[in-house]
Write a protein that holds these residues in place. Structure first.
Motif, PDB file in Angstrom:
ATOM      1  N   SER A  74     -10.765  -7.495  38.681  1.00  0.00           N
ATOM      2  CA  SER A  74     -10.956  -7.693  37.244  1.00  0.00           C
ATOM      3  C   SER A  74      -9.655  -7.493  36.478  1.00  0.00           C
ATOM      4  N   LYS A  92     -22.894 -17.011  33.913  1.00  0.00           N
ATOM      5  CA  LYS A  92     -23.915 -15.968  33.844  1.00  0.00           C
ATOM      6  C   LYS A  92     -24.996 -16.317  34.860  1.00  0.00           C
ATOM      7  N   GLN A  94     -28.379 -16.227  36.743  1.00  0.00           N
ATOM      8  CA  GLN A  94     -29.773 -15.899  36.436  1.00  0.00           C
ATOM      9  C   GLN A  94     -30.674 -16.509  37.488  1.00  0.00           C
ATOM     10  N   SER A 112     -22.065  -7.608  44.165  1.00  0.00           N
ATOM     11  CA  SER A 112     -22.280  -7.035  42.832  1.00  0.00           C
ATOM     12  C   SER A 112     -21.678  -7.930  41.746  1.00  0.00           C
ATOM     13  N   TYR A 113     -22.387  -9.017  41.412  1.00  0.00           N
ATOM     14  CA  TYR A 113     -21.952  -9.948  40.385  1.00  0.00           C
ATOM     15  C   TYR A 113     -21.902  -9.274  39.022  1.00  0.00           C
ATOM     16  N   TYR A 114     -22.945  -8.528  38.712  1.00  0.00           N
ATOM     17  CA  TYR A 114     -23.039  -7.907  37.395  1.00  0.00           C
ATOM     18  C   TYR A 114     -21.910  -6.906  37.171  1.00  0.00           C
ATOM     19  N   LYS A 115     -21.611  -6.123  38.187  1.00  0.00           N
ATOM     20  CA  LYS A 115     -20.570  -5.100  38.056  1.00  0.00           C
ATOM     21  C   LYS A 115     -19.204  -5.754  37.812  1.00  0.00           C
ATOM     22  N   THR A 117     -18.635  -8.737  36.534  1.00  0.00           N
ATOM     23  CA  THR A 117     -18.665  -9.344  35.202  1.00  0.00           C
ATOM     24  C   THR A 117     -18.465  -8.298  34.111  1.00  0.00           C
ATOM     25  N   SER A 118     -19.121  -7.143  34.262  1.00  0.00           N
ATOM     26  CA  SER A 118     -18.977  -6.102  33.235  1.00  0.00           C
ATOM     27  C   SER A 118     -17.565  -5.511  33.242  1.00  0.00           C
ATOM     28  N   GLU A 121     -15.429  -8.009  31.475  1.00  0.00           N
ATOM     29  CA  GLU A 121     -15.761  -8.023  30.054  1.00  0.00           C
ATOM     30  C   GLU A 121     -15.101  -6.866  29.309  1.00  0.00           C
ATOM     31  N   LYS A 133     -19.569 -15.830  28.188  1.00  0.00           N
ATOM     32  CA  LYS A 133     -20.508 -16.040  29.292  1.00  0.00           C
ATOM     33  C   LYS A 133     -21.283 -17.315  29.013  1.00  0.00           C
TER      34      LYS A 133
END
Length: 184
Positions: A74, A92, A94, A112-115, A117-118, A121, A133
């Protein structure tokens, strides 16, 4: 922003980064796949030996290593965008369908896509880099040149309309970047 960077997240190439202006492509995250594979193999081996304490120990070690790699990825992405005065556009994810076999489901649920991305961000907000997103539906199946839905075979995309062929993740990253332009 002067440029747009489109990011596609996937299993084959964990992070595909494309600059829309220069068409420069970077495939990142190879070490992420290596760490996940190594610890999967270790857990499987220790599970056969019924060594549950060791499995718990390596689980925490794996989590720390994965978090370190995700932070490095990141940071690298945000610095690249900051230096080139670019906006970051990321897909994003889903409604991921887990019906393509046991091995695929395991890989899909462990990434861990969400981690990631966060992390991207909050680091982009720190640096003042625009972060958008967009929905990722049909980005790897839609042609980035003519916009018609083509065919994706494993990691290759081909369009029957304009005869365009490319890496499916690279094509998806272009489409994500273009969707980000329309959101701006």
């Amino acid at each position: 922003p002067e440029e747009v960077i489109g990011i596609d997240l996937g299993l084959k190439n964990p992070v595909t980064l494309v600059n829309l202006n220069s068409k420069e492509t970077k495939f990142l995250g190879r070490e992420l796949k290596q760490v996940k594979g190594k610890y999967y193999y270790l857990r499987k081996k220790l599970g056969k030996e019924k060594n549950l304490k060791q499995i718990k120990k390596i689980k925490n070690k794996e989590r720390r290593k994965i978090n370190l790699i995700l932070h490095k990825l990141s940071k690298q992405i945000v610095l690249r965008a900051y230096n080139s005065k670019s906006a970051i556009v990321i897909g994003k994810l889903q409604n991921l369908q887990k019906n393509k076999g046991r091995r695929f489901n395991r890989k899909l649920s462990s990434f861990s896509y969400y981690k990631l991305t966060s992390f991207i961000e909050y680091k982009s907000k720190e640096k003042g880099v625009p972060f958008i997103k967009v929905t990722e539906a049909y980005t790897s199946k839609t042609c980035s040149v003519c916009g018609i839905i083509g065919t994706r075979t494993k990691n290759l995309f081909s369009c029957s309309n304009c005869k365009y062929e490319d890496n499916a993740d690279r094509n998806a990253a272009f489409n994500i970047g273009k969707r980000g332009l329309s959101y701006m």
